[in-house]
Design an enzyme around this catalytic site. Structure first.
Site, mmCIF file in Angstrom:
data_model
loop_
_atom_site.group_PDB
_atom_site.id
_atom_site.type_symbol
_atom_site.label_atom_id
_atom_site.label_comp_id
_atom_site.label_asym_id
_atom_site.label_seq_id
_atom_site.Cartn_x
_atom_site.Cartn_y
_atom_site.Cartn_z
ATOM 1 N N SER A 18 -10.896 13.782 -0.186
ATOM 2 C CA SER A 18 -12.013 14.555 0.360
ATOM 3 C C SER A 18 -12.178 14.197 1.839
ATOM 4 C CB SER A 18 -13.289 14.237 -0.421
ATOM 5 O OG SER A 18 -13.505 12.846 -0.405
ATOM 6 N N ASN A 19 -11.222 13.431 2.360
ATOM 7 C CA ASN A 19 -11.356 12.921 3.721
ATOM 8 C C ASN A 19 -10.396 13.646 4.683
ATOM 9 O OD1 ASN A 19 -11.119 11.303 6.051
ATOM 10 N ND2 ASN A 19 -11.787 9.492 4.916
ATOM 11 N N LYS A 51 -8.055 11.490 6.931
ATOM 12 C CA LYS A 51 -6.844 11.007 6.258
ATOM 13 C C LYS A 51 -5.792 12.113 6.259
ATOM 14 C CE LYS A 51 -8.566 7.615 2.931
ATOM 15 N NZ LYS A 51 -8.466 7.164 1.539
ATOM 16 N N ASP A 82 -5.701 4.895 -1.674
ATOM 17 C CA ASP A 82 -6.915 4.104 -1.602
ATOM 18 C C ASP A 82 -6.702 3.076 -0.499
ATOM 19 O OD1 ASP A 82 -9.561 3.836 -2.784
ATOM 20 O OD2 ASP A 82 -8.946 1.778 -3.183
ATOM 21 N N GLY A 89 -14.478 6.210 9.822
ATOM 22 C CA GLY A 89 -14.751 4.945 9.142
ATOM 23 C C GLY A 89 -14.875 3.762 10.086
ATOM 24 N N ASP A 111 -12.672 2.652 12.093
ATOM 25 C CA ASP A 111 -11.777 2.732 13.257
ATOM 26 C C ASP A 111 -12.419 2.195 14.548
ATOM 27 O OD1 ASP A 111 -9.568 3.628 11.948
ATOM 28 O OD2 ASP A 111 -9.540 5.635 12.815
ATOM 29 N N HIS A 130 -1.809 0.975 8.541
ATOM 30 C CA HIS A 130 -1.621 0.768 7.102
ATOM 31 C C HIS A 130 -1.184 2.067 6.424
ATOM 32 C CE1 HIS A 130 -5.548 2.200 8.089
ATOM 33 N NE2 HIS A 130 -6.005 2.272 6.854
ATOM 34 N N ARG A 131 -1.874 3.169 6.769
ATOM 35 C CA ARG A 131 -1.585 4.465 6.138
ATOM 36 C C ARG A 131 -0.226 4.989 6.596
ATOM 37 N NH1 ARG A 131 -6.041 6.312 7.238
ATOM 38 N NH2 ARG A 131 -6.838 5.592 5.248
HETATM 39 P P1 IMP Z 1 -11.029 5.133 0.633
HETATM 40 O O1 IMP Z 1 -11.670 4.601 -0.609
HETATM 41 O O2 IMP Z 1 -9.539 5.033 0.589
HETATM 42 O O3 IMP Z 1 -11.484 6.492 1.019
HETATM 43 O O4 IMP Z 1 -11.412 4.185 1.841
HETATM 44 C C1 IMP Z 1 -12.528 3.373 1.820
HETATM 45 C C2 IMP Z 1 -13.247 3.380 3.130
HETATM 46 O O5 IMP Z 1 -12.492 2.609 4.048
HETATM 47 C C3 IMP Z 1 -13.419 4.740 3.750
HETATM 48 O O6 IMP Z 1 -14.660 5.291 3.402
HETATM 49 C C4 IMP Z 1 -13.384 4.448 5.231
HETATM 50 O O7 IMP Z 1 -14.695 4.191 5.654
HETATM 51 C C5 IMP Z 1 -12.574 3.177 5.310
HETATM 52 N N1 IMP Z 1 -11.226 3.456 5.771
HETATM 53 C C6 IMP Z 1 -10.113 3.654 5.034
HETATM 54 N N2 IMP Z 1 -9.060 3.876 5.828
HETATM 55 C C7 IMP Z 1 -9.527 3.837 7.084
HETATM 56 C C8 IMP Z 1 -8.923 4.008 8.343
HETATM 57 O O8 IMP Z 1 -7.736 4.289 8.503
HETATM 58 N N3 IMP Z 1 -9.746 3.876 9.385
HETATM 59 C C9 IMP Z 1 -11.068 3.594 9.278
HETATM 60 N N4 IMP Z 1 -11.677 3.430 8.148
HETATM 61 C C10 IMP Z 1 -10.911 3.559 7.036
#
Ligand code: IMP
Length: 199
Positions: free
Chosen positions: A16-17, A20, A73, A150, A152, A178-179
């Site tokens: 939903s992001n 990403k 995740d 997030g 960042d 990481h991604r």
């Molecule tokens: P999620 O459960 O994978 O969506 O990630 C958990 C939370 O980590 C998200 O709501 C973001 O706030 C934060 N997050 C995950 N990946 C990133 C990133 O690449 N940059 C910044 N925040 C991130």
């Protein structure tokens, strides 16, 4: 014929992001793959492990939709906080936010942290594969301006001249993130599978 339909050049990414999606699309594009965003909320799985959350949600969603899917995740792990927020990053971001993290880190000189990403690929009736990416860095002393995704604006990855993730463009972030690392691992595996199946 059936296999051709199951392993295509389009990858169904469940998220939903939108931030990403922009990042994933860029990485998969380098491998000749296109990303189809299925804007669904990831199935919520309770676990202390991001690998387990990605694996279970991919498994359940693939079964439910009858499609091969990819889920991710991710989490921010801060050394001085014993890995917090880690698997609880989403909740902590919504409740404490970047300001709250900086507050917890007030007066703390040990600022080492890392972002981790677990990418899972699942077929409706098949094995699930998980790929992990990690980037090391530090928690900044203040919130940077730039792209607002997030954590960042408070994460300074190693090797990027002291800039936060928020100050890098998507391509620059993907090179070290990481991604980016986890999705490149996935794409290498997936494209080699495509070659094997259709050669
Ligand atoms: P999620 O459960 O994978 O969506 O990630 C958990 C939370 O980590 C998200 O709501 C973001 O706030 C934060 N997050 C995950 N990946 C990133 C990133 O690449 N940059 C910044 N925040 C991130």
């Amino acid at each position: 014929m059936k296999e051709k339909r199951r392993y295509g050049k389009a990858v169904y990414f469940i998220s939903s992001n939108i931030n990403k999606f922009y990042e994933v699309r860029e990485v998969l594009n380098e491998f000749g793959l296109s990303t189809v965003l299925l804007r669904l909320r990831k199935v919520e799985v309770q676990s202390d492990s991001i690998e387990e959350v990605a694996r279970r949600s991919a498994e359940l969603t693939a079964k439910e939709l009858g499609l091969n899917v990819v889920t991710e995740d991710a989490g921010l792990f801060i050394k001085a906080l014993n890995g917090f927020p880690g698997p609880y990053s989403s909740y902590v971001y919504r409740t404490l936010g970047n300001q709250g993290i900086l507050k917890l880190m007030e007066g703390v000189d040990e600022r080492d942290a890392e972002f981790r990403s677990a990418v899972a690929f699942a077929e409706p009736e098949g094995e699930v594969k998980v790929f992990v990416g990690v980037v090391k860095g530090e928690i900044a002393r203040k919130i940077a301006s730039g792209r607002k995704f997030g954590f960042d604006p408070i994460f300074v990855p190693v090797g990027c001249g002291g800039k936060t993730f928020a100050e890098l463009d998507v391509r620059e972030k993907n090179k070290v993130s990481h991604r980016g690392i986890a999705f490149r691992k996935f794409a290498e595996w997936y494209t080699s599978l495509l070659k094997l199946k259709f050669k």
